[in-house]
Motif scaffolding. Structure first.
Motif, PDB file in Angstrom:
ATOM      1  N   ALA A  50      62.733  78.744   6.837  1.00  0.00           N
ATOM      2  CA  ALA A  50      64.048  79.930   6.100  1.00  0.00           C
ATOM      3  C   ALA A  50      62.718  80.585   5.724  1.00  0.00           C
ATOM      4  O   ALA A  50      63.141  82.249   5.875  1.00  0.00           O
ATOM      5  N   GLN A  51      61.190  80.164   5.962  1.00  0.00           N
ATOM      6  CA  GLN A  51      60.453  81.379   4.850  1.00  0.00           C
ATOM      7  C   GLN A  51      60.333  82.337   6.330  1.00  0.00           C
ATOM      8  O   GLN A  51      59.612  83.296   6.057  1.00  0.00           O
ATOM      9  N   ALA A  52      59.742  81.400   7.288  1.00  0.00           N
ATOM     10  CA  ALA A  52      59.655  82.323   8.573  1.00  0.00           C
ATOM     11  C   ALA A  52      60.388  83.439   8.988  1.00  0.00           C
ATOM     12  O   ALA A  52      60.435  84.491   9.318  1.00  0.00           O
ATOM     13  N   GLY A  53      61.505  83.004   8.931  1.00  0.00           N
ATOM     14  CA  GLY A  53      62.531  84.293   9.011  1.00  0.00           C
ATOM     15  C   GLY A  53      63.093  85.034   7.856  1.00  0.00           C
ATOM     16  O   GLY A  53      63.169  86.012   8.437  1.00  0.00           O
ATOM     17  N   THR A  54      62.452  84.687   7.039  1.00  0.00           N
ATOM     18  CA  THR A  54      62.106  86.210   6.217  1.00  0.00           C
ATOM     19  C   THR A  54      60.819  86.646   6.080  1.00  0.00           C
ATOM     20  O   THR A  54      60.349  87.590   5.345  1.00  0.00           O
ATOM     21  N   LYS A  55      60.034  86.515   6.769  1.00  0.00           N
ATOM     22  CA  LYS A  55      59.148  87.285   7.059  1.00  0.00           C
ATOM     23  C   LYS A  55      57.602  86.779   5.867  1.00  0.00           C
ATOM     24  O   LYS A  55      56.920  87.309   6.078  1.00  0.00           O
ATOM     25  N   SER A  56      57.845  86.112   5.431  1.00  0.00           N
ATOM     26  CA  SER A  56      56.623  84.981   4.903  1.00  0.00           C
ATOM     27  C   SER A  56      56.501  84.456   4.909  1.00  0.00           C
ATOM     28  O   SER A  56      56.115  83.028   4.858  1.00  0.00           O
ATOM     29  N   TYR A  57      55.333  84.642   6.172  1.00  0.00           N
ATOM     30  CA  TYR A  57      54.377  83.612   7.128  1.00  0.00           C
ATOM     31  C   TYR A  57      53.555  83.055   6.181  1.00  0.00           C
ATOM     32  O   TYR A  57      53.629  81.640   6.381  1.00  0.00           O
ATOM     33  N   TYR A  58      53.206  84.155   5.581  1.00  0.00           N
ATOM     34  CA  TYR A  58      52.243  82.863   4.815  1.00  0.00           C
ATOM     35  C   TYR A  58      52.623  81.440   3.791  1.00  0.00           C
ATOM     36  O   TYR A  58      52.301  81.011   4.090  1.00  0.00           O
ATOM     37  N   ALA A  59      53.478  81.914   3.813  1.00  0.00           N
ATOM     38  CA  ALA A  59      54.399  80.801   3.012  1.00  0.00           C
ATOM     39  C   ALA A  59      55.415  79.196   3.640  1.00  0.00           C
ATOM     40  O   ALA A  59      55.060  79.096   3.053  1.00  0.00           O
ATOM     41  N   ALA A  60      55.080  80.027   4.643  1.00  0.00           N
ATOM     42  CA  ALA A  60      55.837  78.974   5.939  1.00  0.00           C
ATOM     43  C   ALA A  60      54.409  78.384   6.010  1.00  0.00           C
ATOM     44  O   ALA A  60      54.462  76.949   6.426  1.00  0.00           O
ATOM     45  N   GLN A  88      53.758  84.722  13.905  1.00  0.00           N
ATOM     46  CA  GLN A  88      52.998  85.461  13.218  1.00  0.00           C
ATOM     47  C   GLN A  88      52.042  86.532  13.933  1.00  0.00           C
ATOM     48  O   GLN A  88      52.355  87.449  13.782  1.00  0.00           O
ATOM     49  N   ASN A  89      50.776  86.186  14.294  1.00  0.00           N
ATOM     50  CA  ASN A  89      49.301  87.071  14.866  1.00  0.00           C
ATOM     51  C   ASN A  89      49.015  86.869  16.386  1.00  0.00           C
ATOM     52  O   ASN A  89      48.130  87.047  16.393  1.00  0.00           O
ATOM     53  N   GLY A  90      49.522  85.352  16.945  1.00  0.00           N
ATOM     54  CA  GLY A  90      49.042  85.694  18.619  1.00  0.00           C
ATOM     55  C   GLY A  90      47.684  84.843  18.192  1.00  0.00           C
ATOM     56  O   GLY A  90      47.384  84.986  19.170  1.00  0.00           O
ATOM     57  N   ASP A  91      47.093  83.836  17.420  1.00  0.00           N
ATOM     58  CA  ASP A  91      46.081  82.942  17.003  1.00  0.00           C
ATOM     59  C   ASP A  91      46.481  82.017  18.156  1.00  0.00           C
ATOM     60  O   ASP A  91      46.802  81.094  17.448  1.00  0.00           O
ATOM     61  N   LEU A  92      46.369  82.205  19.169  1.00  0.00           N
ATOM     62  CA  LEU A  92      46.088  81.018  20.868  1.00  0.00           C
ATOM     63  C   LEU A  92      44.871  79.871  19.923  1.00  0.00           C
ATOM     64  O   LEU A  92      45.391  78.667  20.145  1.00  0.00           O
ATOM     65  N   GLU A  93      43.708  80.150  19.967  1.00  0.00           N
ATOM     66  CA  GLU A  93      42.636  79.208  19.677  1.00  0.00           C
ATOM     67  C   GLU A  93      43.246  78.108  18.260  1.00  0.00           C
ATOM     68  O   GLU A  93      43.291  77.172  18.386  1.00  0.00           O
ATOM     69  N   ALA A  94      43.627  78.801  17.244  1.00  0.00           N
ATOM     70  CA  ALA A  94      44.043  78.262  16.387  1.00  0.00           C
ATOM     71  C   ALA A  94      45.713  76.907  16.559  1.00  0.00           C
ATOM     72  O   ALA A  94      45.647  75.875  15.980  1.00  0.00           O
ATOM     73  N   ALA A  95      46.164  77.542  16.809  1.00  0.00           N
ATOM     74  CA  ALA A  95      47.450  77.398  17.602  1.00  0.00           C
ATOM     75  C   ALA A  95      46.985  76.107  18.842  1.00  0.00           C
ATOM     76  O   ALA A  95      48.474  75.241  18.569  1.00  0.00           O
ATOM     77  N   ARG A  96      46.399  76.569  19.456  1.00  0.00           N
ATOM     78  CA  ARG A  96      46.162  75.768  20.080  1.00  0.00           C
ATOM     79  C   ARG A  96      45.562  74.239  19.661  1.00  0.00           C
ATOM     80  O   ARG A  96      45.898  72.933  20.000  1.00  0.00           O
ATOM     81  N   GLU A  97      44.816  73.981  18.225  1.00  0.00           N
ATOM     82  CA  GLU A  97      44.661  73.492  17.906  1.00  0.00           C
ATOM     83  C   GLU A  97      45.810  72.019  17.036  1.00  0.00           C
ATOM     84  O   GLU A  97      45.421  71.074  17.361  1.00  0.00           O
ATOM     85  N   TYR A  98      45.961  73.432  16.911  1.00  0.00           N
ATOM     86  CA  TYR A  98      47.432  72.566  16.202  1.00  0.00           C
ATOM     87  C   TYR A  98      48.161  71.367  16.752  1.00  0.00           C
ATOM     88  O   TYR A  98      48.528  70.432  16.961  1.00  0.00           O
ATOM     89  N   TYR A  99      48.927  72.219  18.101  1.00  0.00           N
ATOM     90  CA  TYR A  99      49.538  71.619  19.456  1.00  0.00           C
ATOM     91  C   TYR A  99      48.879  69.983  19.473  1.00  0.00           C
ATOM     92  O   TYR A  99      49.281  69.568  19.591  1.00  0.00           O
ATOM     93  N   GLU A 100      47.466  70.332  19.551  1.00  0.00           N
ATOM     94  CA  GLU A 100      46.781  69.186  20.188  1.00  0.00           C
ATOM     95  C   GLU A 100      46.010  68.293  19.270  1.00  0.00           C
ATOM     96  O   GLU A 100      46.583  67.003  19.376  1.00  0.00           O
ATOM     97  N   LEU A 101      46.679  68.670  18.530  1.00  0.00           N
ATOM     98  CA  LEU A 101      46.237  67.919  16.888  1.00  0.00           C
ATOM     99  C   LEU A 101      47.458  67.206  16.285  1.00  0.00           C
ATOM    100  O   LEU A 101      47.710  65.804  16.443  1.00  0.00           O
ATOM    101  N   GLY A 102      48.680  67.026  17.125  1.00  0.00           N
ATOM    102  CA  GLY A 102      49.834  66.720  17.586  1.00  0.00           C
ATOM    103  C   GLY A 102      50.304  65.816  18.242  1.00  0.00           C
ATOM    104  O   GLY A 102      50.764  64.994  18.178  1.00  0.00           O
ATOM    105  N   ARG A 103      49.183  66.509  19.288  1.00  0.00           N
ATOM    106  CA  ARG A 103      49.134  65.578  20.402  1.00  0.00           C
ATOM    107  C   ARG A 103      48.601  64.583  20.254  1.00  0.00           C
ATOM    108  O   ARG A 103      49.390  62.709  21.026  1.00  0.00           O
ATOM    109  N   THR A 104      47.811  64.260  19.517  1.00  0.00           N
ATOM    110  CA  THR A 104      46.519  62.978  19.128  1.00  0.00           C
ATOM    111  C   THR A 104      47.911  62.236  18.423  1.00  0.00           C
ATOM    112  O   THR A 104      47.786  61.091  18.754  1.00  0.00           O
ATOM    113  N   VAL A 105      48.480  62.882  17.297  1.00  0.00           N
ATOM    114  CA  VAL A 105      49.667  61.526  16.199  1.00  0.00           C
ATOM    115  C   VAL A 105      50.540  61.346  17.045  1.00  0.00           C
ATOM    116  O   VAL A 105      51.336  60.713  16.764  1.00  0.00           O
TER     117      VAL A 105
END
Length: 122
Positions: A50-60, A88-105
């Motif tokens: 919902a927050q992303a939908g209102t473009k409140s990306y930091y809150a999301a 939000q900002n195309g930060d592929l490096e940080a996004a990749r880190e979160y994806y890999e953390l998700g795969r780890t769990v």
């Protein structure tokens, strides 16, 4: 129309609001629900949407970080945060880190997310 009194009915209402793109209504409802159950994974994930939908990306982002702390063994907050960062900002490096953390769990392979992480269509 009054809100359902039970938790699952209110979750269903929030999902309906999201599908109808009434992000503000969903956010208000989920905010009140999280006072009742501050660590509920579904409510946290839906509120971030919902927050992303209102473009409140930091809150999301903060909401998803809260979900990660409350549910460190769930891959869903990690994957959602990866998607949010790409959106939000195309930060592929940080996004990749979160994806890999998700795969780890224990998260499954997500082909669509992996494609976005390769920068296709950017």
């Amino acid at each position: 129309m009054p809100l359902p009194a039970d938790w699952s009915g209110r979750i269903a209402q929030a999902m309906s609001d999201l599908r109808a793109q009434d992000y503000a209504a969903a956010d208000v409802l989920l905010e009140s629900m999280l006072h009742e159950r501050p660590k509920d994974l579904n409510a946290l994930l839906l509120r971030a949407a919902a927050q992303a939908g209102t473009k409140s990306y930091y809150a999301a982002q903060r909401t998803l970080e809260r979900a990660m702390r409350a549910h460190p063994r769930s891959y869903l907050p990690y994957y959602n945060l990866a998607n949010l960062l790409i959106q939000q900002n195309g930060d592929l490096e940080a996004a990749r880190e979160y994806y890999e953390l998700g795969r780890t769990v224990g998260g499954p392979v997500n082909k669509a997310l992996e494609t976005r992480l390769k920068g296709k269509g950017q």
